[in-house]
Design a protein around this motif. Structure first.
Motif, PDB file in Angstrom:
ATOM      1  N   PRO A   1     -36.979   0.592 -82.383  1.00 44.23           N
ATOM      2  CA  PRO A   1     -36.726   1.688 -81.443  1.00 44.23           C
ATOM      3  C   PRO A   1     -37.818   2.759 -81.554  1.00 44.23           C
ATOM      4  O   PRO A   1     -38.310   3.044 -82.643  1.00 44.23           O
ATOM      5  CB  PRO A   1     -35.363   2.222 -81.874  1.00 44.23           C
ATOM      6  CG  PRO A   1     -35.235   1.839 -83.307  1.00 44.23           C
ATOM      7  CD  PRO A   1     -35.979   0.551 -83.466  1.00 44.23           C
ATOM      8  N   LEU A   2     -38.174   3.345 -80.413  1.00 46.01           N
ATOM      9  CA  LEU A   2     -39.202   4.386 -80.403  1.00 46.01           C
ATOM     10  C   LEU A   2     -38.608   5.793 -80.407  1.00 46.01           C
ATOM     11  O   LEU A   2     -39.338   6.763 -80.637  1.00 46.01           O
ATOM     12  CB  LEU A   2     -40.094   4.220 -79.162  1.00 46.01           C
ATOM     13  CG  LEU A   2     -40.957   2.960 -79.091  1.00 46.01           C
ATOM     14  CD1 LEU A   2     -41.747   2.951 -77.790  1.00 46.01           C
ATOM     15  CD2 LEU A   2     -41.899   2.877 -80.280  1.00 46.01           C
ATOM     16  N   ASN A   3     -37.308   5.896 -80.123  1.00 48.07           N
ATOM     17  CA  ASN A   3     -36.709   7.224 -80.081  1.00 48.07           C
ATOM     18  C   ASN A   3     -35.349   7.231 -80.780  1.00 48.07           C
ATOM     19  O   ASN A   3     -34.778   6.182 -81.097  1.00 48.07           O
ATOM     20  CB  ASN A   3     -36.588   7.732 -78.643  1.00 48.07           C
ATOM     21  CG  ASN A   3     -35.785   6.776 -77.761  1.00 48.07           C
ATOM     22  OD1 ASN A   3     -35.188   5.817 -78.248  1.00 48.07           O
ATOM     23  ND2 ASN A   3     -35.756   7.054 -76.459  1.00 48.07           N
TER      24      ASN A   3
ATOM     25  N   MET B   1     -35.506   3.052 -76.055  1.00 52.29           N
ATOM     26  CA  MET B   1     -36.811   2.446 -75.866  1.00 52.29           C
ATOM     27  C   MET B   1     -37.185   1.659 -77.118  1.00 52.29           C
ATOM     28  O   MET B   1     -37.221   2.196 -78.218  1.00 52.29           O
ATOM     29  CB  MET B   1     -37.877   3.514 -75.595  1.00 52.29           C
ATOM     30  CG  MET B   1     -39.234   2.949 -75.216  1.00 52.29           C
ATOM     31  SD  MET B   1     -39.224   2.129 -73.605  1.00 52.29           S
ATOM     32  CE  MET B   1     -39.062   3.524 -72.497  1.00 52.29           C
ATOM     33  N   TYR B   2     -37.410   0.346 -76.916  1.00 54.69           N
ATOM     34  CA  TYR B   2     -37.824  -0.525 -78.015  1.00 54.69           C
ATOM     35  C   TYR B   2     -39.221  -1.066 -77.731  1.00 54.69           C
ATOM     36  O   TYR B   2     -39.556  -1.379 -76.581  1.00 54.69           O
ATOM     37  CB  TYR B   2     -36.840  -1.690 -78.174  1.00 54.69           C
ATOM     38  CG  TYR B   2     -35.523  -1.298 -78.814  1.00 54.69           C
ATOM     39  CD1 TYR B   2     -35.319  -1.477 -80.175  1.00 54.69           C
ATOM     40  CD2 TYR B   2     -34.502  -0.746 -78.041  1.00 54.69           C
ATOM     41  CE1 TYR B   2     -34.103  -1.117 -80.758  1.00 54.69           C
ATOM     42  CE2 TYR B   2     -33.305  -0.389 -78.606  1.00 54.69           C
ATOM     43  CZ  TYR B   2     -33.107  -0.573 -79.968  1.00 54.69           C
ATOM     44  OH  TYR B   2     -31.915  -0.203 -80.542  1.00 54.69           O
ATOM     45  N   ASP B   3     -39.988  -1.186 -78.757  1.00 58.20           N
ATOM     46  CA  ASP B   3     -41.358  -1.664 -78.605  1.00 58.20           C
ATOM     47  C   ASP B   3     -41.684  -2.613 -79.760  1.00 58.20           C
ATOM     48  O   ASP B   3     -41.190  -2.436 -80.872  1.00 58.20           O
ATOM     49  CB  ASP B   3     -42.342  -0.496 -78.604  1.00 58.20           C
ATOM     50  CG  ASP B   3     -43.755  -0.932 -78.233  1.00 58.20           C
ATOM     51  OD1 ASP B   3     -44.060  -1.000 -77.036  1.00 58.20           O
ATOM     52  OD2 ASP B   3     -44.548  -1.240 -79.155  1.00 58.20           O
ATOM     53  N   GLY B   4     -42.515  -3.624 -79.458  1.00 53.35           N
ATOM     54  CA  GLY B   4     -42.917  -4.532 -80.530  1.00 53.35           C
ATOM     55  C   GLY B   4     -43.412  -5.863 -80.010  1.00 53.35           C
ATOM     56  O   GLY B   4     -44.001  -5.940 -78.936  1.00 53.35           O
TER      57      GLY B   4
ATOM     58  N   HIS C   1     -41.233  -4.178 -69.908  1.00 52.47           N
ATOM     59  CA  HIS C   1     -42.669  -3.978 -69.729  1.00 52.47           C
ATOM     60  C   HIS C   1     -43.397  -4.988 -70.612  1.00 52.47           C
ATOM     61  O   HIS C   1     -43.197  -5.010 -71.834  1.00 52.47           O
ATOM     62  CB  HIS C   1     -43.069  -2.549 -70.108  1.00 52.47           C
ATOM     63  CG  HIS C   1     -42.288  -1.501 -69.375  1.00 52.47           C
ATOM     64  ND1 HIS C   1     -42.620  -1.070 -68.112  1.00 52.47           N
ATOM     65  CD2 HIS C   1     -41.159  -0.817 -69.739  1.00 52.47           C
ATOM     66  CE1 HIS C   1     -41.746  -0.151 -67.717  1.00 52.47           C
ATOM     67  NE2 HIS C   1     -40.843   0.015 -68.675  1.00 52.47           N
ATOM     68  N   CYS C   2     -44.223  -5.842 -70.000  1.00 47.15           N
ATOM     69  CA  CYS C   2     -44.885  -6.933 -70.738  1.00 47.15           C
ATOM     70  C   CYS C   2     -46.389  -6.710 -70.825  1.00 47.15           C
ATOM     71  O   CYS C   2     -46.993  -6.077 -69.952  1.00 47.15           O
ATOM     72  CB  CYS C   2     -44.637  -8.277 -70.047  1.00 47.15           C
ATOM     73  SG  CYS C   2     -42.897  -8.661 -69.823  1.00 47.15           S
TER      74      CYS C   2
ATOM     75  N   LEU D   1     -44.205  -6.492 -76.016  1.00 45.56           N
ATOM     76  CA  LEU D   1     -43.315  -6.075 -74.934  1.00 45.56           C
ATOM     77  C   LEU D   1     -42.621  -4.781 -75.292  1.00 45.56           C
ATOM     78  O   LEU D   1     -42.550  -4.383 -76.465  1.00 45.56           O
ATOM     79  CB  LEU D   1     -42.287  -7.149 -74.604  1.00 45.56           C
ATOM     80  CG  LEU D   1     -41.036  -7.279 -75.501  1.00 45.56           C
ATOM     81  CD1 LEU D   1     -39.941  -7.987 -74.737  1.00 45.56           C
ATOM     82  CD2 LEU D   1     -41.377  -8.043 -76.770  1.00 45.56           C
ATOM     83  N   ARG D   2     -42.123  -4.104 -74.272  1.00 46.63           N
ATOM     84  CA  ARG D   2     -41.369  -2.862 -74.438  1.00 46.63           C
ATOM     85  C   ARG D   2     -40.152  -2.935 -73.528  1.00 46.63           C
ATOM     86  O   ARG D   2     -40.258  -3.354 -72.379  1.00 46.63           O
ATOM     87  CB  ARG D   2     -42.240  -1.667 -74.072  1.00 46.63           C
ATOM     88  CG  ARG D   2     -41.530  -0.326 -74.187  1.00 46.63           C
ATOM     89  CD  ARG D   2     -42.474   0.815 -73.929  1.00 46.63           C
ATOM     90  NE  ARG D   2     -43.442   0.941 -75.024  1.00 46.63           N
ATOM     91  CZ  ARG D   2     -44.308   1.959 -75.138  1.00 46.63           C
ATOM     92  NH1 ARG D   2     -44.320   2.909 -74.213  1.00 46.63           N
ATOM     93  NH2 ARG D   2     -45.149   2.013 -76.137  1.00 46.63           N
ATOM     94  N   ILE D   3     -39.001  -2.552 -74.091  1.00 47.41           N
ATOM     95  CA  ILE D   3     -37.751  -2.596 -73.323  1.00 47.41           C
ATOM     96  C   ILE D   3     -37.197  -1.178 -73.212  1.00 47.41           C
ATOM     97  O   ILE D   3     -36.981  -0.505 -74.233  1.00 47.41           O
ATOM     98  CB  ILE D   3     -36.713  -3.518 -73.990  1.00 47.41           C
ATOM     99  CG1 ILE D   3     -37.243  -4.951 -74.040  1.00 47.41           C
ATOM    100  CG2 ILE D   3     -35.385  -3.473 -73.231  1.00 47.41           C
ATOM    101  CD1 ILE D   3     -36.338  -5.912 -74.760  1.00 47.41           C
TER     102      ILE D   3
END
Length: 373
Positions: A16-18, A23-26, A53-54, A37-39
């Motif tokens: 998680p970014l926050n 918002m997840y990124d990795g 987001h790919c 990717l980022r969700i």
């Protein structure tokens, strides 16, 4: 909603970014490849309104699978289950697109644009959606148009591309990491000029005689079957490297017609003049004049098969003729073979079937027909 530790276990690098965990990124790892990717989740954390987001490699790979990914987002209970299903979709996509294992880096595209600018965009006829396959046009000194198909590798220009064209010789193109499409095109132009005389020979035959086969010759075809008369023809195979020399010849038709022509060919072979045209030489050694579009209709030489009542059978035309002068009925090789095989009175020796002509009952033979392509 799944906690962070679950995501780390199920999908190695997705964090998680926050603080709200919207918002997840990795990365997602599939077949030992990492995809970024980022969700993004809405405030209520509902997956069906999530945004994915790919990275560009992932977008390339998922082309055609977007509706499945959207469906999985709609029906997954939580982010962990979605990631597991997402990885399954990626595995299927990778199996269906082996070329995706070697997706070119961004430099590949900038290199390709630079090379096309050097070559000239007017020479580009086609480029596929993967930016891998190009068709380049080229015109020879006689204004014949040709197409060079180039399939680039992911490590272009370090790896040599695959090249193909409608030519009658192997297309051996020299390539080094310093080579460009412009140099490749120049090599192709040299190949075309080396074959100019060969195409002039065949163009004259196509223009001034009735060619029975091939029906629509390509620039790679070296053979022409030329009509001499009703149910009589000659098959010539021109050497691309030595087009003015005596080609390989095979006379086709009833023996009582073909034998005198074969005798003339053998007796006059010494008269062949490499300084003259192939068509002129053929007429001299055979002591004939070929029927031409200016003097004859093609229907005069398009006799139908006496068994199937058609002229063309796939790509084949009737090339077996009854040798009895009073009959002379033509047949497709495949038709005659099947007809004779079905007769109780016929016999077969190796690949040759002996029987009776369906029209006049005189003896007739045929070799085993090759399978139709």
């Amino acid at each position: 909603m799944a906690n962070v530790s679950s995501l780390v276990n199920e999908s190695p690098i997705l964090l998680p970014l926050n603080k709200d965990k919207t918002m997840y990124d990795g990365f997602v790892t599939v077949q030992e490849r990492d995809f970024r990717l980022r969700i993004g989740l809405p405030s209520d954390l509902q997956l069906k309104r999530a945004k994915l987001h790919c990275c560009w490699q992932l977008k390339h790979l998922l082309r055609g699978y977007q509706h499945i990914v959207k469906q999985r987002l709609q029906h997954s209970d939580n982010l962990v289950s979605f990631i597991l299903e997402f990885k399954t979709v990626l595995e299927v996509a990778l199996r269906g697109r082996p070329e995706s294992l070697s997706i070119p880096p961004p430099q590949y595209y900038s290199q390709l644009i630079t090379e096309m600018e050097m070559l000239g965009w007017d020479k580009l006829l086609f480029i596929d959606s993967e930016f891998r396959t190009l068709r380049l046009k080229a015109g020879d000194s006689s204004e014949r148009e040709h197409i060079l198909t180039v399939k680039l590798k992911a490590k272009h220009p370090e790896e040599s591309p695959e090249c193909s064209a409608d030519v009658p010789v192997p297309l051996d193109m020299a390539w080094t990491p310093q080579s460009t499409l412009e140099k490749l095109h120049s090599q192709f132009m040299l190949v075309l000029e080396s074959l100019a005389e060969f195409w002039e020979v065949l163009d004259e035959i196509d223009r001034r005689t009735w060619v029975l086969e091939p029906e629509r010759p390509s620039r790679a075809d070296t053979m022409r079957r030329i009509a001499i008369g009703s149910n009589v023809s000659i098959r010539v195979d021109v050497n691309p490297r030595h087009p003015k020399m005596l080609p390989e010849c095979c006379l086709l038709g009833a023996e009582h017609v073909v034998t005198p022509l074969r005798n003339k060919l053998n007796a006059n072979m010494h008269m062949w003049n490499p300084g003259s045209s192939v068509l002129h030489n053929l007429q001299d050694v055979l002591e004939i004049e070929f029927p031409s579009p200016a003097t004859h209709e093609k229907s005069s030489f398009s006799a139908e098969c006496g068994i199937c009542y058609a002229y063309r059978l796939e790509t084949a035309i009737p090339d077996q003729v009854c040798n009895d002068p009073r009959c002379g009925q033509p047949f497709h090789q495949a038709c005659l073979y099947e007809w004779l095989r079905a007769l109780p009175s016929s016999r077969q020796s190796f690949s040759v079937v002996f029987g009776e002509c369906p029209y006049c009952s005189k003896p007739i033979t045929v070799k085993m027909a090759a399978p139709l392509s």
